[in-house]
Design an enzyme around this catalytic site. Structure first.
Site, PDB file in Angstrom:
ATOM      1  N   ARG A 101       0.838  -1.205   0.000  1.00 32.83           N
ATOM      2  CA  ARG A 101       0.000   0.000   0.000  1.00 32.83           C
ATOM      3  C   ARG A 101       0.872   1.253   0.000  1.00 32.83           C
ATOM      4  NH1 ARG A 101      -2.874  -3.385   3.723  1.00 32.83           N
ATOM      5  NH2 ARG A 101      -2.100  -2.316   5.577  1.00 32.83           N
ATOM      6  N   LYS A 133     -12.338  14.593   5.098  1.00 34.34           N
ATOM      7  CA  LYS A 133     -13.492  14.057   4.358  1.00 34.34           C
ATOM      8  C   LYS A 133     -14.317  13.138   5.238  1.00 34.34           C
ATOM      9  CE  LYS A 133     -14.068  10.324   1.740  1.00 34.34           C
ATOM     10  NZ  LYS A 133     -13.886   9.285   0.705  1.00 34.34           N
ATOM     11  N   LYS A 140     -19.014  17.293  -1.833  1.00 32.33           N
ATOM     12  CA  LYS A 140     -18.639  16.173  -2.711  1.00 32.33           C
ATOM     13  C   LYS A 140     -19.876  15.299  -2.938  1.00 32.33           C
ATOM     14  CE  LYS A 140     -15.469  12.251  -3.098  1.00 32.33           C
ATOM     15  NZ  LYS A 140     -14.098  11.814  -2.951  1.00 32.33           N
TER      16      LYS A 140
END
Ligand code: 13P
Length: 341
Positions: A48, A138, A221
């Site tokens: 990752r 977010k 968003k």
């Protein structure tokens, strides 16, 4: 106004820079495992890290990408050369952000509906993320379309959590990205998607108002308004753009500086064509209309990379291309012929 506005204003200005959008690279450990498995790569912390370093070190990325949303693990990782990954983004002129919700759980008493968790201890977590270099955050709420759902209660619960999150972010001087996603994975029509998205956005802005969130210092968003994935009646990018703009004009105050759409399972080319249609249709709108794509910026990159160090440059070229084409779409300058240039 109780919040400190200076830092927030600067971040908003950078995130909404003309011709730029946001890369969502904040897949949770479970989600990135799925994406990597699709290209036959096993997900380890090192894999990752390598993959995210590949994305962030793409030459010239900062010309089209204003911000990158990171997962907590990535915020704390370093490049092979020992540079913290948020620092690497800064050297590209890109603002680092952080996903701060803790995923969805079933909403008790409302079968098939979910609410997003993560408000407990949020202020403390944000202050730690800020130390590590994050300047925006977010939180994703998920609304499901089905028989009798979403219910007003599920919409209100998610809107309340989004608004509380946004208020806490602003208090900690992080710009909140407010993401109320209406999933497009069923057989619902464009008209149903429009009705539900309008209900959801109306509730979200009511909740933001009630929590005294400064709309000037947030980014919305949303999903685009489109037919569900298995609906027979498909829509053109122009129809998607028209329905989306009607919905946004009815619900999103002009004080909001930027609307950065999620891609929600659209193919890369469709997501770009839809964004192009939105910007070509909306001659006069109060907000910047841009992207905050995850899958629609990374699908080709993952394919090209397939976990092989030797494919790094090829994979970076794919990311550069998608970022460049989506940048063109934010300016109404994209056409499908550019895909094969
Ligand atoms: P997609 O563009 O793949 O929908 O991801 C965006 C995102 O950040 C979802 O939370």
């Amino acid at each position: 106004m109780l919040i400190s506005e200076q830092g927030l204003a600067k971040t908003v200005l950078e995130l909404t820079a003309p011709g730029k959008g946001i890369l969502a690279a904040d897949e949770s450990v479970g989600t990135i495992e799925k994406r990597l498995k699709a290209v036959n790569v096993a997900s380890t912390e090192e894999v990752r890290r390598n993959y995210r370093e590949l994305l962030f070190s793409t030459p010239g990325l900062g010309g089209f990408i204003s911000g990158v949303i990171l997962f907590e693990e990535t915020l704390k990782q370093k490049s092979a050369d020992g540079v913290p990954l948020p620092e690497l983004l800064k050297t590209q002129g890109i603002v680092p952000g952080i996903k701060v919700d803790q995923g969805t759980v079933l909403l008790p008493n409302f079968p098939g509906e979910t609410v997003t968790q993560g408000l407990g201890g949020l202020a403390q977590r944000l202050s730690e993320y800020k130390q590590l270099g994050a300047r925006f955050a977010k939180w994703r709420a998920v609304m499901h379309i089905g028989v009798g759902i979403p219910t007003p209660q599920a919409i209100a619960s998610n809107a309340y959590a989004l608004a509380r999150y946004a208020a806490i972010c602003q208090e900690q001087e992080l710009v909140p990205i407010v993401e109320p996603e209406v999933l497009m994975d069923g057989d619902n029509t464009l008209a149903t998607s429009a009705r539900v998205t309008e209900d959801v956005l109306h509730a979200v802005f009511h909740a933001l108002h009630q929590q005294r969130v400064a709309l000037e210092y947030m980014i919305l968003k949303p999903n685009m308004v489109e037919p569900g994935r298995t609906c027979q009646e498909r829509a053109t990018p122009q129809q998607v753009a028209q329905a989306t703009l009607i919905c946004l004009r009815r619900t999103v105050p002009a004080a909001v500086p930027g609307i950065n759409f999620l891609s929600g399972g659209q193919t890369e080319a469709t997501a770009t064509a839809n964004l192009q249609a939105l910007n070509a249709t909306a001659k006069k709108q109060p907000w910047v209309l841009s992207f905050s794509y995850g899958r629609a910026l990374q699908a080709s990159v993952l394919q090209a990379w397939s976990g092989e160090a030797a494919n790094k440059s090829l994979a970076q070229q794919e990311l550069y291309k998608r970022a460049r084409l989506n940048s063109a779409a934010t300016q109404g300058k994209y056409s499908a012929t550019m895909e094969s240039e």
